[in-house]
Design a protein around this motif. Sequence first.
Motif, mmCIF file in Angstrom:
data_model
loop_
_atom_site.group_PDB
_atom_site.id
_atom_site.type_symbol
_atom_site.label_atom_id
_atom_site.label_comp_id
_atom_site.label_asym_id
_atom_site.label_seq_id
_atom_site.Cartn_x
_atom_site.Cartn_y
_atom_site.Cartn_z
ATOM 1 N N SER A 21 0.724 -1.076 0.145
ATOM 2 C CA SER A 21 -0.198 -0.056 -0.175
ATOM 3 C C SER A 21 0.925 1.250 0.103
ATOM 4 O O SER A 21 0.636 2.147 -0.608
ATOM 5 C CB SER A 21 -0.999 0.154 1.078
ATOM 6 O OG SER A 21 -1.798 -0.991 1.148
ATOM 7 N N GLN A 22 1.915 1.113 0.768
ATOM 8 C CA GLN A 22 2.851 2.420 0.832
ATOM 9 C C GLN A 22 3.483 2.658 -0.542
ATOM 10 O O GLN A 22 3.762 3.619 -1.094
ATOM 11 C CB GLN A 22 3.915 2.209 1.938
ATOM 12 C CG GLN A 22 3.200 2.433 3.210
ATOM 13 C CD GLN A 22 4.412 2.113 4.308
ATOM 14 O OE1 GLN A 22 5.125 1.250 4.290
ATOM 15 N NE2 GLN A 22 4.323 3.016 5.584
ATOM 16 N N ARG A 23 4.119 1.495 -1.120
ATOM 17 C CA ARG A 23 4.801 1.420 -2.434
ATOM 18 C C ARG A 23 3.959 1.931 -3.480
ATOM 19 O O ARG A 23 4.501 2.837 -4.353
ATOM 20 C CB ARG A 23 5.305 0.090 -2.769
ATOM 21 C CG ARG A 23 6.189 0.050 -4.070
ATOM 22 C CD ARG A 23 6.713 -1.333 -4.659
ATOM 23 N NE ARG A 23 6.459 -2.204 -3.340
ATOM 24 C CZ ARG A 23 6.451 -3.462 -3.535
ATOM 25 N NH1 ARG A 23 6.127 -3.963 -4.567
ATOM 26 N NH2 ARG A 23 6.488 -4.394 -2.684
ATOM 27 N N TYR A 24 2.794 1.649 -3.728
ATOM 28 C CA TYR A 24 1.747 2.331 -4.605
ATOM 29 C C TYR A 24 1.056 3.353 -4.275
ATOM 30 O O TYR A 24 0.272 3.852 -5.249
ATOM 31 C CB TYR A 24 0.956 0.952 -5.229
ATOM 32 C CG TYR A 24 1.661 0.032 -6.048
ATOM 33 C CD1 TYR A 24 2.253 0.176 -7.302
ATOM 34 C CD2 TYR A 24 2.238 -1.325 -5.309
ATOM 35 C CE1 TYR A 24 2.992 -0.824 -7.992
ATOM 36 C CE2 TYR A 24 2.621 -2.182 -6.144
ATOM 37 C CZ TYR A 24 3.347 -2.014 -7.284
ATOM 38 O OH TYR A 24 3.821 -2.926 -7.834
ATOM 39 N N ASP A 25 0.941 3.740 -2.929
ATOM 40 C CA ASP A 25 0.162 4.816 -2.710
ATOM 41 C C ASP A 25 -1.520 4.560 -3.019
ATOM 42 O O ASP A 25 -2.027 5.391 -3.197
ATOM 43 C CB ASP A 25 0.602 6.071 -3.279
ATOM 44 C CG ASP A 25 0.095 7.340 -2.414
ATOM 45 O OD1 ASP A 25 -0.004 7.349 -1.070
ATOM 46 O OD2 ASP A 25 0.021 8.594 -2.921
ATOM 47 N N PHE A 26 -1.745 3.372 -2.441
ATOM 48 C CA PHE A 26 -3.305 2.961 -2.573
ATOM 49 C C PHE A 26 -4.151 3.452 -1.259
ATOM 50 O O PHE A 26 -3.493 3.405 -0.285
ATOM 51 C CB PHE A 26 -3.249 1.626 -2.693
ATOM 52 C CG PHE A 26 -2.955 0.928 -3.928
ATOM 53 C CD1 PHE A 26 -3.053 1.713 -5.147
ATOM 54 C CD2 PHE A 26 -2.415 -0.290 -4.108
ATOM 55 C CE1 PHE A 26 -2.516 1.240 -6.239
ATOM 56 C CE2 PHE A 26 -2.156 -0.940 -5.012
ATOM 57 C CZ PHE A 26 -1.968 -0.253 -6.364
ATOM 58 N N LEU A 27 -5.272 3.841 -1.634
ATOM 59 C CA LEU A 27 -6.317 3.870 -0.486
ATOM 60 C C LEU A 27 -6.959 2.670 -0.036
ATOM 61 O O LEU A 27 -7.511 2.507 0.730
ATOM 62 C CB LEU A 27 -7.437 4.926 -1.099
ATOM 63 C CG LEU A 27 -6.763 6.445 -1.154
ATOM 64 C CD1 LEU A 27 -7.851 7.535 -1.745
ATOM 65 C CD2 LEU A 27 -6.135 6.966 -0.064
ATOM 66 N N ALA A 28 -6.985 1.770 -1.031
ATOM 67 C CA ALA A 28 -7.528 0.619 -0.737
ATOM 68 C C ALA A 28 -6.730 -0.764 -1.696
ATOM 69 O O ALA A 28 -6.356 -0.252 -2.708
ATOM 70 C CB ALA A 28 -9.066 0.285 -1.123
ATOM 71 N N VAL A 29 -6.913 -1.952 -1.403
ATOM 72 C CA VAL A 29 -6.108 -2.931 -1.887
ATOM 73 C C VAL A 29 -7.188 -4.223 -2.094
ATOM 74 O O VAL A 29 -7.816 -4.342 -1.226
ATOM 75 C CB VAL A 29 -4.645 -3.500 -1.384
ATOM 76 C CG1 VAL A 29 -4.112 -4.515 -2.128
ATOM 77 C CG2 VAL A 29 -3.919 -2.195 -1.171
ATOM 78 N N SER A 30 -7.454 -4.614 -3.267
ATOM 79 C CA SER A 30 -8.219 -5.695 -3.381
ATOM 80 C C SER A 30 -7.865 -7.222 -3.091
ATOM 81 O O SER A 30 -6.363 -7.424 -2.879
ATOM 82 C CB SER A 30 -8.437 -5.975 -5.047
ATOM 83 O OG SER A 30 -9.140 -4.813 -5.601
ATOM 84 N N VAL A 31 -8.484 -7.817 -2.462
ATOM 85 C CA VAL A 31 -8.099 -9.147 -1.462
ATOM 86 C C VAL A 31 -8.811 -10.146 -2.367
ATOM 87 O O VAL A 31 -9.950 -10.444 -2.673
ATOM 88 C CB VAL A 31 -8.316 -9.453 -0.334
ATOM 89 C CG1 VAL A 31 -7.927 -10.963 0.343
ATOM 90 C CG2 VAL A 31 -7.916 -8.178 0.751
ATOM 91 N N VAL A 32 -8.098 -11.066 -3.074
ATOM 92 C CA VAL A 32 -8.691 -12.162 -3.915
ATOM 93 C C VAL A 32 -8.160 -13.603 -3.474
ATOM 94 O O VAL A 32 -7.179 -13.766 -2.912
ATOM 95 C CB VAL A 32 -8.161 -12.231 -5.450
ATOM 96 C CG1 VAL A 32 -8.713 -10.704 -5.888
ATOM 97 C CG2 VAL A 32 -6.531 -12.086 -5.445
ATOM 98 N N ASP A 33 -8.970 -14.706 -3.901
ATOM 99 C CA ASP A 33 -8.570 -16.092 -3.380
ATOM 100 C C ASP A 33 -7.783 -16.647 -4.446
ATOM 101 O O ASP A 33 -7.313 -15.949 -5.469
ATOM 102 C CB ASP A 33 -9.943 -16.664 -3.255
ATOM 103 C CG ASP A 33 -10.868 -17.015 -4.404
ATOM 104 O OD1 ASP A 33 -10.368 -16.438 -5.562
ATOM 105 O OD2 ASP A 33 -11.996 -17.221 -4.328
ATOM 106 N N ARG A 34 -7.679 -17.967 -4.494
ATOM 107 C CA ARG A 34 -6.747 -18.694 -5.300
ATOM 108 C C ARG A 34 -7.208 -18.760 -6.981
ATOM 109 O O ARG A 34 -6.390 -18.694 -7.820
ATOM 110 C CB ARG A 34 -6.872 -20.272 -5.043
ATOM 111 C CG ARG A 34 -5.974 -20.566 -3.757
ATOM 112 C CD ARG A 34 -6.122 -21.965 -3.679
ATOM 113 N NE ARG A 34 -5.605 -22.136 -2.188
ATOM 114 C CZ ARG A 34 -5.691 -23.384 -1.791
ATOM 115 N NH1 ARG A 34 -6.085 -24.467 -2.187
ATOM 116 N NH2 ARG A 34 -5.255 -23.528 -0.449
ATOM 117 N N GLU A 35 -8.608 -18.360 -7.069
ATOM 118 C CA GLU A 35 -8.990 -18.255 -8.312
ATOM 119 C C GLU A 35 -9.163 -16.890 -8.858
ATOM 120 O O GLU A 35 -9.746 -16.567 -9.892
ATOM 121 C CB GLU A 35 -10.509 -18.973 -8.512
ATOM 122 C CG GLU A 35 -10.551 -20.382 -8.588
ATOM 123 C CD GLU A 35 -10.728 -21.063 -7.021
ATOM 124 O OE1 GLU A 35 -11.331 -20.471 -6.504
ATOM 125 O OE2 GLU A 35 -10.042 -22.174 -7.020
#
Length: 53
Positions: A21-35
Amino acid sequence: MTRDMVFIHTCTDQEEVARLSQRYDFLAVSVVDREQRLVSIITIDNVIYIIQK
């Protein structure tokens, strides 16, 4: 359009999420499963909590 998606997997360590998050300066990051299906979203509030901890 951005074709290179940045996301994290459900098993990613929380410190790695904070660094990403710090590297890309994101306000939110998506969480995904194996698929690579969307499971959740980590917001900046969660990241700040991790960093302070």
